[in-house]
Design an enzyme around this catalytic site. Structure first.
Site, PDB file in Angstrom:
ATOM      1  N   CYS A 164     -20.630  29.240   2.188  1.00  0.00           N
ATOM      2  CA  CYS A 164     -20.122  27.660   2.731  1.00  0.00           C
ATOM      3  C   CYS A 164     -19.484  28.038   3.663  1.00  0.00           C
ATOM      4  O   CYS A 164     -17.923  27.940   3.607  1.00  0.00           O
ATOM      5  CB  CYS A 164     -19.624  27.998   0.728  1.00  0.00           C
ATOM      6  SG  CYS A 164     -19.093  25.899   0.965  1.00  0.00           S
ATOM      7  N   HIS A 169     -26.159  33.639  -8.957  1.00  0.00           N
ATOM      8  CA  HIS A 169     -26.645  33.409  -7.344  1.00  0.00           C
ATOM      9  C   HIS A 169     -24.955  34.150  -7.015  1.00  0.00           C
ATOM     10  O   HIS A 169     -23.594  33.386  -7.238  1.00  0.00           O
ATOM     11  CB  HIS A 169     -25.941  31.725  -7.453  1.00  0.00           C
ATOM     12  CG  HIS A 169     -25.783  31.296  -5.811  1.00  0.00           C
ATOM     13  ND1 HIS A 169     -26.757  30.842  -5.134  1.00  0.00           N
ATOM     14  CD2 HIS A 169     -24.583  31.422  -5.278  1.00  0.00           C
ATOM     15  CE1 HIS A 169     -26.830  30.336  -3.886  1.00  0.00           C
ATOM     16  NE2 HIS A 169     -24.825  30.745  -4.090  1.00  0.00           N
ATOM     17  N   ARG A 183     -31.269  27.453   2.584  1.00  0.00           N
ATOM     18  CA  ARG A 183     -30.706  26.090   2.593  1.00  0.00           C
ATOM     19  C   ARG A 183     -28.957  26.820   2.876  1.00  0.00           C
ATOM     20  O   ARG A 183     -28.559  26.853   3.340  1.00  0.00           O
ATOM     21  CB  ARG A 183     -30.765  25.867   1.151  1.00  0.00           C
ATOM     22  CG  ARG A 183     -29.555  24.752   1.324  1.00  0.00           C
ATOM     23  CD  ARG A 183     -28.463  24.628   0.468  1.00  0.00           C
ATOM     24  NE  ARG A 183     -28.178  25.620  -0.979  1.00  0.00           N
ATOM     25  CZ  ARG A 183     -27.311  26.172  -0.991  1.00  0.00           C
ATOM     26  NH1 ARG A 183     -25.866  26.486  -0.065  1.00  0.00           N
ATOM     27  NH2 ARG A 183     -26.969  27.034  -2.047  1.00  0.00           N
ATOM     28  N   HIS A 197     -23.088  36.554  -4.068  1.00  0.00           N
ATOM     29  CA  HIS A 197     -22.758  36.742  -2.533  1.00  0.00           C
ATOM     30  C   HIS A 197     -21.811  38.245  -3.009  1.00  0.00           C
ATOM     31  O   HIS A 197     -21.123  38.167  -3.267  1.00  0.00           O
ATOM     32  CB  HIS A 197     -21.724  35.872  -2.209  1.00  0.00           C
ATOM     33  CG  HIS A 197     -22.388  34.485  -1.470  1.00  0.00           C
ATOM     34  ND1 HIS A 197     -22.401  34.099  -0.542  1.00  0.00           N
ATOM     35  CD2 HIS A 197     -22.830  33.575  -2.644  1.00  0.00           C
ATOM     36  CE1 HIS A 197     -22.945  32.658  -0.206  1.00  0.00           C
ATOM     37  NE2 HIS A 197     -23.171  32.150  -1.612  1.00  0.00           N
TER      38      HIS A 197
HETATM   39  N1  COA Z   1     -26.733  12.272   3.138  1.00  0.00           N
HETATM   40  C1  COA Z   1     -27.069  11.673   4.024  1.00  0.00           C
HETATM   41  N2  COA Z   1     -25.800  10.608   4.770  1.00  0.00           N
HETATM   42  C2  COA Z   1     -25.395  11.205   3.681  1.00  0.00           C
HETATM   43  C3  COA Z   1     -24.911  11.697   2.372  1.00  0.00           C
HETATM   44  C4  COA Z   1     -25.887  12.624   2.191  1.00  0.00           C
HETATM   45  N3  COA Z   1     -26.517  12.460   0.657  1.00  0.00           N
HETATM   46  N4  COA Z   1     -23.489  11.177   1.858  1.00  0.00           N
HETATM   47  C5  COA Z   1     -22.894  10.481   2.367  1.00  0.00           C
HETATM   48  N5  COA Z   1     -23.404  10.724   4.201  1.00  0.00           N
HETATM   49  C6  COA Z   1     -23.410   9.619   4.735  1.00  0.00           C
HETATM   50  C7  COA Z   1     -23.066   8.446   4.405  1.00  0.00           C
HETATM   51  O1  COA Z   1     -23.235   6.970   5.141  1.00  0.00           O
HETATM   52  C8  COA Z   1     -21.065   7.978   5.771  1.00  0.00           C
HETATM   53  O2  COA Z   1     -22.146   8.257   6.761  1.00  0.00           O
HETATM   54  P1  COA Z   1     -21.858   6.864   7.767  1.00  0.00           P
HETATM   55  O3  COA Z   1     -19.953   7.562   8.715  1.00  0.00           O
HETATM   56  O4  COA Z   1     -22.371   6.878   8.912  1.00  0.00           O
HETATM   57  O5  COA Z   1     -20.974   5.656   7.882  1.00  0.00           O
HETATM   58  C9  COA Z   1     -20.670   9.638   5.638  1.00  0.00           C
HETATM   59  O6  COA Z   1     -21.775  10.139   5.342  1.00  0.00           O
HETATM   60  C10 COA Z   1     -19.479   9.345   4.427  1.00  0.00           C
HETATM   61  O7  COA Z   1     -19.678   9.053   3.235  1.00  0.00           O
HETATM   62  P2  COA Z   1     -18.759   9.442   2.476  1.00  0.00           P
HETATM   63  O8  COA Z   1     -19.468   8.910   0.942  1.00  0.00           O
HETATM   64  O9  COA Z   1     -17.398   8.801   2.648  1.00  0.00           O
HETATM   65  O10 COA Z   1     -18.964  10.988   2.663  1.00  0.00           O
HETATM   66  P3  COA Z   1     -17.645  11.923   2.857  1.00  0.00           P
HETATM   67  O11 COA Z   1     -17.258  11.731   4.026  1.00  0.00           O
HETATM   68  O12 COA Z   1     -16.360  11.727   1.334  1.00  0.00           O
HETATM   69  O13 COA Z   1     -18.398  13.360   3.229  1.00  0.00           O
HETATM   70  C11 COA Z   1     -20.293  14.334   0.843  1.00  0.00           C
HETATM   71  C12 COA Z   1     -19.203  13.717   1.003  1.00  0.00           C
HETATM   72  C13 COA Z   1     -20.482  15.028  -0.373  1.00  0.00           C
HETATM   73  C14 COA Z   1     -21.667  13.373   1.578  1.00  0.00           C
HETATM   74  C15 COA Z   1     -20.052  15.205   1.894  1.00  0.00           C
HETATM   75  O14 COA Z   1     -19.115  16.642   1.612  1.00  0.00           O
HETATM   76  C16 COA Z   1     -21.273  16.206   2.265  1.00  0.00           C
HETATM   77  O15 COA Z   1     -22.058  15.836   1.956  1.00  0.00           O
HETATM   78  N6  COA Z   1     -20.500  17.960   1.801  1.00  0.00           N
HETATM   79  C17 COA Z   1     -21.787  18.791   1.050  1.00  0.00           C
HETATM   80  C18 COA Z   1     -21.320  20.188   1.696  1.00  0.00           C
HETATM   81  C19 COA Z   1     -22.551  21.286   1.443  1.00  0.00           C
HETATM   82  O16 COA Z   1     -23.457  21.443   1.578  1.00  0.00           O
HETATM   83  N7  COA Z   1     -21.426  22.472   1.393  1.00  0.00           N
HETATM   84  C20 COA Z   1     -22.165  24.169   1.391  1.00  0.00           C
HETATM   85  C21 COA Z   1     -22.902  23.968   0.271  1.00  0.00           C
HETATM   86  S1  COA Z   1     -22.142  24.713  -1.537  1.00  0.00           S
HETATM   87 ZN    ZN Z   2     -24.220  29.966  -1.970  1.00  0.00          ZN
END
Ligand code: COA
Ligand code: ZN
Length: 312
Positions: A237, A204, A12, A206
């Site tokens: 990240c 955790h 991950r 880094h």
């Molecule tokens: N899994 C799959 N798709 C997701 C989702 C999830 N958990 N959460 C939101 N989405 C999709 C929505 O369905 C939407 O899709 P569309 O554009 O096709 O309609 C799109 O993503 C945007 O949704 P929204 O709720 O507006 O999310 P956002 O754009 O504000 O993003 C997060 C918010 C949290 C979903 C996104 O920033 C994210 O996944 N971040 C993870 C970052 C990460 O893992 N960093 C490293 C680890 S620390």
């Molecule tokens: Zn980390």
């Protein structure tokens, strides 16, 4: 021997940060190998937006197709309700909910305020609490934020407290960009363990500034028994400027075993897997133990020294 719990996060934290897409079958084969190496827990993938983290867009396929070892807890990172639904549909053992103590990093990483994150995660906890799935919360940037600066210990304790009150099983304190230093790490872990004796607390780290093993030792001295780490020192990240790899599992296990701890991890086994990562990711790994060999992997005595030894 004191038992420690080693939790592998390369699939991950590692793969999320690789430029080259790791094919689904390769991810599965990699995780299946890890499952045979004695880890307490493996973080398999994340159920995040595929737009935010394209490297892990195959989360369902990976989670469904790995061969699960009943002795290993399979966890996944979850940022919101949608992610929790996806994770639960795959029968994960644990959801690892993520938010950042730093408001700036939360906005950068999750595109919402940390209060909004808390609301969403509280709703997830409400749903998952009634199931057999365990709940861990990973708090990012607890030792400092690369944009906002230092984070006060009291702020971290207050967030842990809010989640503890919701009944989560564990909390991971994440040094997202290697800002932690040994005395700070020891002090924060001691404070959290003293105040929340019933929580499973994970460190955790880094290794961005070369302090991860030193931080590991002070966390151990504070009483921590659970450690996240990544094979080959992968990790980072994409939404935290300057982030780089996790503490390297094989270097950490090598050190902990020498110190007399029982990590449960088969060091030779993970060294072989770490070596096989290089062709998979297309670049070198960050592994001092792989480069140098273990402490007792001795070198042959040079001929001239042998001759000197034989000279009366
Ligand atoms: N899994 C799959 N798709 C997701 C989702 C999830 N958990 N959460 C939101 N989405 C999709 C929505 O369905 C939407 O899709 P569309 O554009 O096709 O309609 C799109 O993503 C945007 O949704 P929204 O709720 O507006 O999310 P956002 O754009 O504000 O993003 C997060 C918010 C949290 C979903 C996104 O920033 C994210 O996944 N971040 C993870 C970052 C990460 O893992 N960093 C490293 C680890 S620390
Ligand atoms: Zn980390």
């Amino acid at each position: 021997m004191k038992k420690l719990f080693i939790q592998e996060v390369a699939p991950r934290d590692g793969f999320q940060n690789e430029a080259r897409f790791i094919e689904t079958d390769d991810k599965i084969a990699f995780i299946d190998q890890l499952s045979q190496c004695g880890y307490a827990k493996i973080e398999v993938t994340s159920f995040t937006s595929p737009k935010a983290i394209p490297a892990l867009k195959d989360a369902e396929a990976v989670m469904h197709r790995i061969r699960r070892n009943p002795d290993v807890v399979y966890t996944v990172l979850v940022p919101n309700l949608r992610g929790a639904e996806r994770a639960m549909s795959c029968g994960v053992d644990e959801v690892n909910l993520v938010m950042s103590v730093s408001e700036t990093h939360n906005l950068s990483n999750l595109r919402m305020s940390h209060e909004r994150s808390f609301e969403q995660l509280a709703a997830v906890i409400g749903e998952v609490k009634n199931t057999s799935t365990a709940i861990n919360v990973s708090l990012s940037t607890v030792f400092g934020c690369p944009m906002q600066g230092d984070v006060a210990q009291e702020d971290v304790l207050a967030w842990v407290d809010r989640f503890a009150q919701l009944g989560v099983d564990g909390v991971t304190l994440c040094d997202t960009t290697g800002m932690a230093y040994p005395t700070q790490a020891g002090s924060l872990f001691a404070a959290v363990l003293a105040r929340f004796p019933n929580l499973d607390v994970t460190a955790h780290f880094h290794n961005t500034r070369g302090m991860a093993l030193a931080n590991t030792v002070t966390a151990l001295q504070a009483g921590v028994v659970r450690f996240d780490s990544a094979l080959g020192g992968l990790g980072g990240c994409p939404y935290a400027p300057g982030a780089s790899g996790n503490v390297t599992t094989e270097d950490m296990v090598h050190m902990l075993e020498l110190m007399g701890y029982d990590t449960g991890v088969n060091l030779e086994g993970i060294l072989a897997i770490s070596r096989s990562l290089v062709p998979l990711i297309g670049h070198d790994v960050n592994s001092q133990t792989l480069a140098a060999g273990t402490r007792m992997a001795l070198h042959p005595v040079p001929d001239y020294v042998r001759q000197l030894q034989q000279t009366p």
